[in-house]
Structure formats: structure tokens, C-alpha cells
Scaffold this active site. Structure first.
Site, PDB file in Angstrom:
ATOM      1  N   PRO A 127      -2.348  -0.055  19.222  1.00 10.60           N
ATOM      2  CA  PRO A 127      -2.156  -0.513  17.836  1.00 10.60           C
ATOM      3  C   PRO A 127      -2.402   0.539  16.754  1.00 10.60           C
ATOM      4  CG  PRO A 127      -4.177  -1.418  18.764  1.00 10.60           C
ATOM      5  CD  PRO A 127      -3.485  -0.716  19.873  1.00 10.60           C
ATOM      6  N   LYS A 187       2.676  -0.312  15.074  1.00 12.09           N
ATOM      7  CA  LYS A 187       4.117  -0.314  15.344  1.00 12.09           C
ATOM      8  C   LYS A 187       4.638  -1.528  16.114  1.00 12.09           C
ATOM      9  CE  LYS A 187       5.400   3.177  13.219  1.00 12.09           C
ATOM     10  NZ  LYS A 187       5.181   2.394  12.007  1.00 12.09           N
ATOM     11  N   TYR A 192       4.952   6.268   9.897  1.00 11.27           N
ATOM     12  CA  TYR A 192       4.076   5.128   9.586  1.00 11.27           C
ATOM     13  C   TYR A 192       4.813   4.065   8.759  1.00 11.27           C
ATOM     14  CZ  TYR A 192      -0.285   2.662   8.690  1.00 11.27           C
ATOM     15  OH  TYR A 192      -1.266   1.706   8.646  1.00 11.27           O
ATOM     16  N   TYR A 232      -8.355   5.129   8.418  1.00  7.22           N
ATOM     17  CA  TYR A 232      -8.382   5.441   9.853  1.00  7.22           C
ATOM     18  C   TYR A 232      -9.423   6.537  10.047  1.00  7.22           C
ATOM     19  CZ  TYR A 232      -3.965   2.924  10.651  1.00  7.22           C
ATOM     20  OH  TYR A 232      -2.996   1.958  10.765  1.00  7.22           O
ATOM     21  N   HIS A 250       0.848  -1.196   0.000  1.00  6.39           N
ATOM     22  CA  HIS A 250       0.000   0.000   0.000  1.00  6.39           C
ATOM     23  C   HIS A 250       0.883   1.245   0.000  1.00  6.39           C
ATOM     24  CE1 HIS A 250      -3.932  -1.941   1.727  1.00  6.39           C
ATOM     25  NE2 HIS A 250      -3.359  -2.686   0.807  1.00  6.39           N
TER      26      HIS A 250
END
Ligand code: FAD
Ligand code: DHB
Length: 438
Positions: free
Chosen positions: A340, A344, A432, A248, A119
Site C-alpha cells: 500500500p 495504488k 503518485y 511518509y 491534497h
């Protein structure tokens, strides 16, 4: 970065015969796949000896064993659950670029490359609108790969098995002894008998609830912790992907996350009461919650399907300092936990064992102990950065009980800034996809 890892991993066969290991017997055993099928183990009354005794066959323990093997360093992994349970536990899904590069460079990335999904961006959704963060565009081409943690574990177990490595499943009641001596040992029960494994070093890779961290004297560690007043309700559903990238979502009813596993299995989460019971949530109620939280002003809706699995996880931040004591070195969740939201945890475990493996190689190959001495200090720099990122993502996206409208406005202001400011979006993107390992 892949090239760096590959260069580091050209296995030098001359270095395979490393340190002579005392008088105790060296261990060369196959993995005991199933207890019933396993050959009797040559653990007698005398301790069996290896170089690195590893407690825990999660991502940290298995990858450490694999990395050490590639450098000619022997290890034995002790795991208290069965192989079937380890290979079936649903957890993480997002692998950072560095994790992916390392798995590929060390020969355990083939299935991940075939079955995982790369992604290049994620969506932040709030106030009914989606905003894409271009991960690759903001980080010079880095990306994440969505590939389930238990699939990584299957690949690592298969690799250790093919290399004749030793993983003892269903090894219970592990106790660490003589951590302040040159030859620590691990006592445990296996196959109905008491066993002892003598080693040069112990790697505590046994997760948050393991025995290794508590084996450090209380006076020798400081623990930093933060509990969150919510958990995540996770489901696996049989449905096509709702979105090409992860979503998200900030919503007045609470956070929601759309992730994926394969073209016909999807992973979704929503923020819940950590004390709730999955049985309170029949499929229709679950989908209603997702529909409400994920809705956009232009009528987006998730692809629904049968709910195959559901579970609730609590959320906390936690760090133990230092991550070492005598001959014991902690790695992964044994030393630190992140909520979460930043994806990570597994990636931090990978970074820890990469560092620890380099320090052990320096010790055995070059007689240098400085990297081992500084392991905790080096690892904690990256750990605290990931702790901050995970706390920040969690704070920005979740509904906190008692949140007043002022705090909600602050969250929305932060989300607006992240999705409109190049430097702020770059900060999210580079954290990220993952910061360098060391
Ligand atoms: P663990 O995976 O906990 O492994 C420890 C092992 O030690 C276990 O197999 C356990 O059985 C064994 N053990 C424990 N005690 C003993 C003992 N006394 N003797 C022998 N063996 C013992 N991370 C990400 O990077 N990306 C994500 O997308 C992500 N999503 C997540 C989603 C959820 C819902 C959850 C719960 C976690 C998520 N994480 C994510 C976090 C990630 O799963 C963990 O950080 C990761 O599993 C840590 O690996 P570990 O090897 O340190 O510990
Ligand atoms: C997944 C888990 C996470 O914690 C996250 O932040 C993103 C995705 C997953 O399980 O797919």
C-alpha cells in the site's frame, strides 16, 4: 482529462438497446439491500441471462457495472458478503487524479467533491526532517483526493440502486462454467437456492482471495509474487489532523504514515510484524510508537485521540499474467496486488475496469473484439509500472529485518536524492498522482 471522460460519457440513448441476448430471461432487478428485505429473485431452474456477469462488489466490480450501464450494457454483480460488510470495510484512502476525474465525469463524484480533501503535496520525512514533494507543481496541476474507499463503494452502490441495477449480496459459492464457450455462466447459491447466471463475458473482480483467478487453468497463467517481511498496523483515531498533507516517514524503528479522513477522524499506519496481534497494542503503546517514529528535530508531535479501530494488513506484490482467459477478464486485486505504500491498489482497479469497459463497448457497439483480445496486454503495461513504483516506495521507506547500516545509508541517499532532484521528485509525483489510464 475530466473533459475527455465527460465527452466519452455522453450517454447515447440510441445505443441502449444493444445485443439481443439469447433465449434466457433478461434480468431487471433492484439491488437486494438486505437479504431479509429483498423481494424473491426470479432465478428459477432456467439460467437468468445478462451481458456481463461480474463477481465481486469491490471498487472494480461496482465501477465496471456503473460504466457499462452508462453505455447501455447490462450486468449483474454477485457479491458473497452483505451490503453492510462491504460498506464498512476500511481500506484505501488516496484517489489519483484520473480516478477522481472519472468518478466526477460519470456522476458518482458529488459527495467525494464535497467531503474528500484535495491534497497538492505530500511530505517525505527522514532523519528527523520533513521535505515536501509539490505534487501539483511537478505535474502541471494534478492532485490526489483523500476519500475513503468504502465511501466510494457507498456512492457506487447508491448509483447502481438508483439506476435499477442488480447487485446480489450474500451470493455464495460462485463457480465459473464454460469460460471457453460463447455463453459462459456463473453458478452460485443465493437465498437458500442454487442459481445460474448466463452471460456473454465474466468479469473477475473478486479480489486476491476470489475464485475467478483460480478458475483459469494453471497452465494458462503465470504468477509473479513477492512477500514483504512486515505489515501495516492501521488505526482510526478521533482527533484533528496532525498535518495538512500526508506524511511518509522513514525511521530506524520502521515506516510510519500520517493520513486523514475528515476534520475529526484521522488514519495513521506504522510498519509492524505481520504476525503481530492488535491486542498487543493498547492505545498508549500505539501513540508512543507514533511519537517516536514521527518525531522531528524541531519537536513535531501527532495530534492524539481515542483509537476507534485498529487492524494489521500483510504486504505483498503479485501479478497474474495474462489477465484474461477465454471469456473471463480479471480486474483489480483479482489480477494484481501492490504493497500500500504507493496508494495504488484501488486506483489500479479503476484503471483496469475503465479499459475493460472500453473494450466491451467496442465489442457491443462496433462489433470489434480487438480491444478485448488485447485487454491483458494493455492493462499489464500500467500494472507493472505501478508494481515498480509501489515496490520502490516500499523499499525506500521501510525497515527490512537484517538491514545493515550500509542498506540504511542507501535508503537515506535515495530519499535525499528524491527530495533534492527535480527529475527524481517529478518521477515520484507523476506516479503518485497517477499515470494516464491507457
Ligand atoms: P476488493 O476490494 O478486494 O473487492 C473484491 C470483492 O469481491 C469483495 O467485496 C469480496 O467480498 C468479493 N468476493 C471475493 N470472493 C468472492 C466470491 N467468491 N464471490 C463473490 N464475491 C467475492 N489502494 C489505493 O489505491 N489507495 C490507497 O490509499 C490504498 N490504501 C490501502 C490501505 C490498506 C490498509 C489496504 C489493505 C489496501 C489499500 N489499498 C489502497 C488497496 C485497495 O484497497 C485495493 O487494491 C482495492 O480494494 C482493490 O479493489 P478490488 O475491487 O479489485 O478488490
Ligand atoms: C492511505 C493508505 C495508503 O496506502 C497510502 O499510501 C496513503 C494513505 C489511507 O488509507 O489514507
Amino acid at each position: 482529462m475530466a473533459a475527455d471522460f465527460a465527452a466519452n460519457y455522453r450517454v447515447n440513448l440510441r445505443n441502449r438497446a444493444l445485443v439481443a441476448c439469447g433465449g434466457a430471461r433478461r434480468l431487471r432487478l433492484p439491488i437486494n439491500n438486505e437479504r431479509a428485505a429483498s423481494a424473491p429473485l426470479p432465478f428459477g431452474r432456467d439460467p437468468v441471462r445478462t451481458q456481463v456477469g461480474i463477481v465481486g462488489a469491490g471498487p472494480a466490480g461496482l465501477l465496471l457495472s456503473h460504466l457499462l450501464h452508462l453505455e447501455g450494457i447490462e450486468s449483474v454483480v454477485l457479491e458473497n458478503r452483505s451490503r453492510a460488510a462491504v460498506e464498512a470495510t476500511l481500506r484505501a484512502g488516496v484517489l489519483e487524479q484520473g480516478t477522481v476525474d472519472l468518478l466526477k465525469a460519470t456522476g458518482v463524484g458529488e459527495r467525494m467533491q464535497r467531503e474528500g480533501a484535495v491534497h497538492h503535496g505530500i511530505e517525505l520525512r527522514f532523519a528527523g526532517r520533513g521535505h515536501r514533494i509539490d505534487l501539483s507543481g511537478l505535474t502541471g496541476g494534478k492532485a490526489i483526493t483523500v476519500y475513503a474507499q468504502h465511501e466510494v463503494l457507498k456512492d457506487l452502490i447508491a448509483a447502481r440502486s438508483a439506476a435499477g441495477g442488480t447487485i446480489l449480496f450474500e451470493a455464495s459459492d460462485a463457480r465459473l462454467c464454460d469460460l471457453d464457450q460463447k455463453t459462459p455462466s456463473i453458478r452460485f447459491d443465493h437465498d437458500g437456492g442454487s442459481r445460474e447466471l448466463a452471460c456473454d463475458f465474466v468479469a473477475g473482480c473478486d479480489g486476491f482471495h476470489g475464485v475467478c483467478r483460480p478458475s483459469m487453468p494453471e497452465s494458462a497463467r503465470t504468477e509473479y509474487t513477492r512477500a514483504y517481511p512486515f505489515g501495516w498496523f492501521g488505526i482510526l483515531t478521533q482527533a484533528p489532523p496532525s498535518s495538512p498533507e500526508l506524511i511518509y516517514t522513514h525511521h530506524p524503528r520502521g515506516f510510519a504514515l500520517v493520513s486523514t479522513r475528515s476534520p475529526d477522524i484521522q488514519r495513521l499506519y506504522f510498519q509492524c510484524d505481520p504476525h503481530d496481534d492488535v491486542d498487543n497494542w493498547p492505545a498508549e503503546r500505539i501513540w508512543e510508537e507514533f511519537r517516536v517514529r514521527l518525531a522531528t528535530l524541531d519537536g513535531w508531535a501527532p495530534c492524539e485521540g481515542p483509537v476507534l479501530q485498529k487492524n494489521i494488513v500483510a504486504m505483498r506484490s503479485f501479478v497474474c499474467e495474462p489477465m484474461q482467459c477465454g471469456r473471463l477478464f480479471l480486474a483489480g486485486d483479482a489480477a494484481h496486488i501492490v504493497p500500500p505504500t504507493g496508494a495504488k491498489g484501488l486506483n489500479l482497479a479503476v484503471a483496469d475496469v475503465w479499459l475493460l469497459s472500453r473494450a466491451l463497448v467496442a465489442f457491443y457497439r462496433d462489433g470489434r473484439s480487438d480491444l478485448l483480445e488485447h485487454y491483458s496486454e494493455t492493462a499489464l503495461t500500467r500494472v507493472w509500472r505501478a508494481e515498480h513504483f509501489s515496490w520502490w516506495m516500499t523499499s525506500m521507506l521501510h525497515r527490512f529485518p537484517g538491514n545493515d547500516p550500509f542498506q540504511v545509508r542507501l535508503q537515506l541517499a535515495e530519499l535525499g536524492y528524491v527530495t533534492s532532484s527535480l527529475p527524481k521528485a517529478t518521477t515520484l509525483a507523476e506516479n503518485y498522482v497517477g499515470l494516464p489510464f491507457a
